[in-house]
Design a protein around this motif. Structure first.
Motif, PDB file in Angstrom:
ATOM      1  N   PHE A 230       0.830  -1.200   0.000  1.00 35.96           N
ATOM      2  CA  PHE A 230       0.000   0.000   0.000  1.00 35.96           C
ATOM      3  C   PHE A 230       0.868   1.254   0.000  1.00 35.96           C
ATOM      4  O   PHE A 230       0.648   2.179  -0.779  1.00 35.96           O
ATOM      5  CB  PHE A 230      -0.930   0.006   1.216  1.00 35.96           C
ATOM      6  N   VAL A 231       1.859   1.294   0.864  1.00 35.50           N
ATOM      7  CA  VAL A 231       2.742   2.461   0.946  1.00 35.50           C
ATOM      8  C   VAL A 231       3.485   2.654  -0.374  1.00 35.50           C
ATOM      9  O   VAL A 231       3.596   3.774  -0.879  1.00 35.50           O
ATOM     10  CB  VAL A 231       3.721   2.334   2.134  1.00 35.50           C
ATOM     11  N   ALA A 232       3.974   1.580  -0.954  1.00 41.76           N
ATOM     12  CA  ALA A 232       4.705   1.690  -2.221  1.00 41.76           C
ATOM     13  C   ALA A 232       3.808   2.182  -3.349  1.00 41.76           C
ATOM     14  O   ALA A 232       4.225   2.995  -4.179  1.00 41.76           O
ATOM     15  CB  ALA A 232       5.313   0.335  -2.591  1.00 41.76           C
ATOM     16  N   ASN A 233       2.561   1.718  -3.389  1.00 39.33           N
ATOM     17  CA  ASN A 233       1.657   2.057  -4.486  1.00 39.33           C
ATOM     18  C   ASN A 233       0.972   3.407  -4.318  1.00 39.33           C
ATOM     19  O   ASN A 233       0.701   4.082  -5.304  1.00 39.33           O
ATOM     20  CB  ASN A 233       0.587   0.978  -4.653  1.00 39.33           C
ATOM     21  N   ARG A 234       0.654   3.825  -3.103  1.00 36.91           N
ATOM     22  CA  ARG A 234      -0.200   4.998  -2.899  1.00 36.91           C
ATOM     23  C   ARG A 234       0.506   6.189  -2.257  1.00 36.91           C
ATOM     24  O   ARG A 234      -0.083   7.250  -2.125  1.00 36.91           O
ATOM     25  CB  ARG A 234      -1.400   4.616  -2.035  1.00 36.91           C
ATOM     26  N   SER A 235       1.766   6.045  -1.866  1.00 35.51           N
ATOM     27  CA  SER A 235       2.410   7.138  -1.137  1.00 35.51           C
ATOM     28  C   SER A 235       2.578   8.401  -1.981  1.00 35.51           C
ATOM     29  O   SER A 235       2.466   9.507  -1.457  1.00 35.51           O
ATOM     30  CB  SER A 235       3.754   6.693  -0.560  1.00 35.51           C
ATOM     31  N   SER A 236       2.799   8.272  -3.288  1.00 33.05           N
ATOM     32  CA  SER A 236       2.969   9.486  -4.098  1.00 33.05           C
ATOM     33  C   SER A 236       1.667  10.273  -4.185  1.00 33.05           C
ATOM     34  O   SER A 236       1.670  11.502  -4.085  1.00 33.05           O
ATOM     35  CB  SER A 236       3.496   9.141  -5.490  1.00 33.05           C
ATOM     36  N   ALA A 237       0.543   9.603  -4.341  1.00 31.07           N
ATOM     37  CA  ALA A 237      -0.754  10.300  -4.386  1.00 31.07           C
ATOM     38  C   ALA A 237      -1.074  10.919  -3.030  1.00 31.07           C
ATOM     39  O   ALA A 237      -1.575  12.045  -2.952  1.00 31.07           O
ATOM     40  CB  ALA A 237      -1.853   9.330  -4.801  1.00 31.07           C
ATOM     41  N   LEU A 238      -0.771  10.196  -1.969  1.00 27.77           N
ATOM     42  CA  LEU A 238      -1.024  10.724  -0.633  1.00 27.77           C
ATOM     43  C   LEU A 238      -0.106  11.904  -0.331  1.00 27.77           C
ATOM     44  O   LEU A 238      -0.513  12.859   0.337  1.00 27.77           O
ATOM     45  CB  LEU A 238      -0.845   9.623   0.413  1.00 27.77           C
ATOM     46  N   LEU A 239       1.120  11.859  -0.837  1.00 27.44           N
ATOM     47  CA  LEU A 239       2.049  12.972  -0.627  1.00 27.44           C
ATOM     48  C   LEU A 239       1.558  14.227  -1.333  1.00 27.44           C
ATOM     49  O   LEU A 239       1.704  15.335  -0.816  1.00 27.44           O
ATOM     50  CB  LEU A 239       3.458  12.595  -1.100  1.00 27.44           C
ATOM     51  N   LYS A 240       0.970  14.088  -2.508  1.00 26.45           N
ATOM     52  CA  LYS A 240       0.432  15.248  -3.221  1.00 26.45           C
ATOM     53  C   LYS A 240      -0.652  15.921  -2.385  1.00 26.45           C
ATOM     54  O   LYS A 240      -0.687  17.153  -2.279  1.00 26.45           O
ATOM     55  CB  LYS A 240      -0.138  14.831  -4.577  1.00 26.45           C
ATOM     56  N   THR A 241      -1.515  15.140  -1.795  1.00 22.07           N
ATOM     57  CA  THR A 241      -2.547  15.700  -0.932  1.00 22.07           C
ATOM     58  C   THR A 241      -1.926  16.376   0.277  1.00 22.07           C
ATOM     59  O   THR A 241      -2.317  17.475   0.657  1.00 22.07           O
ATOM     60  CB  THR A 241      -3.520  14.594  -0.473  1.00 22.07           C
ATOM     61  N   ALA A 242      -0.932  15.739   0.866  1.00 23.78           N
ATOM     62  CA  ALA A 242      -0.272  16.312   2.036  1.00 23.78           C
ATOM     63  C   ALA A 242       0.428  17.631   1.687  1.00 23.78           C
ATOM     64  O   ALA A 242       0.395  18.582   2.474  1.00 23.78           O
ATOM     65  CB  ALA A 242       0.732  15.315   2.616  1.00 23.78           C
TER      66      ALA A 242
END
Length: 185
Positions: free
Chosen positions: A12-24
């Motif tokens: 999950f972290v490998a696949n979704r961290s870039s999208a979550l970082l954009k929100t952050a």
């Protein structure tokens, strides 16, 4: 956490961290370092409850929003965003490149209060209805509406070059601009 849960968390972290970082990054007003800290703290909190989480992405986003709300309630001092060169102050609408537009949007978002930024990110970047935004931020729907109205007005005042983009030109901009608001003249 057992081995299987650990593996699913890592995926999950490998696949979704870039999208979550954009929100952050948007929630932090363009401050990438604060956004990385925000995301890392959210993932640490989520890791402890991973076995009980049914919708991981929604849960992580909820933790991000709530942590950011806690930050602005504590009224942490704002940090300046350092860039190599300052962005142009009044670029012509037809000469605005995608990078310049992102810098202008980032700068304007950074000048908003944390609450205003959170409302705009949730409403326009995450495309959530007002009721969901009010539930996430712990305020009334009316507060979300009034904050959205004031935030958009302030954003237009802070970045008049964004208002120069008409709806047709704004649609022609690349989708990777990650602009959380639609600015109308």
């Amino acid at each position: 956490m057992d081995a299987q849960a650990d593996e699913t968390f890592r995926e999950f972290v490998a696949n979704r961290s870039s999208a979550l970082l954009k929100t952050a990054v948007l929630l932090c007003g363009g401050d990438r370092h604060s956004a990385e800290d925000l995301l890392q703290n959210a993932l640490i909190k989520v890791a402890g409850h991973w076995n009980r989480i049914e919708e991981p992405e929604a849960y992580v986003r909820q933790v991000l929003y709530r942590q950011q709300v806690s930050r602005w309630r504590l009224r942490w001092p704002r940090r300046e965003l350092s860039v190599a060169e300052p962005p142009e102050q009044n670029p012509a609408a037809d000469a605005v490149s995608a990078a310049e537009l992102r810098l202008v949007m980032r700068g304007a978002l950074a000048k908003l209060t944390a609450r205003q930024r959170a409302v705009l990110v949730l409403r326009y970047f995450e495309d959530l209805p007002e009721a969901d935004v009010s539930r996430i931020l712990g305020c009334s729907v009316g507060t979300v509406r009034s904050t959205t109205h004031r935030s958009l007005a302030r954003l237009r005042a802070l970045a008049p070059e964004l208002a120069a983009l008409g709806p047709a030109e704004a649609e022609q901009q690349p989708s990777h601009l990650e602009s959380p608001v639609e600015v109308r003249p």
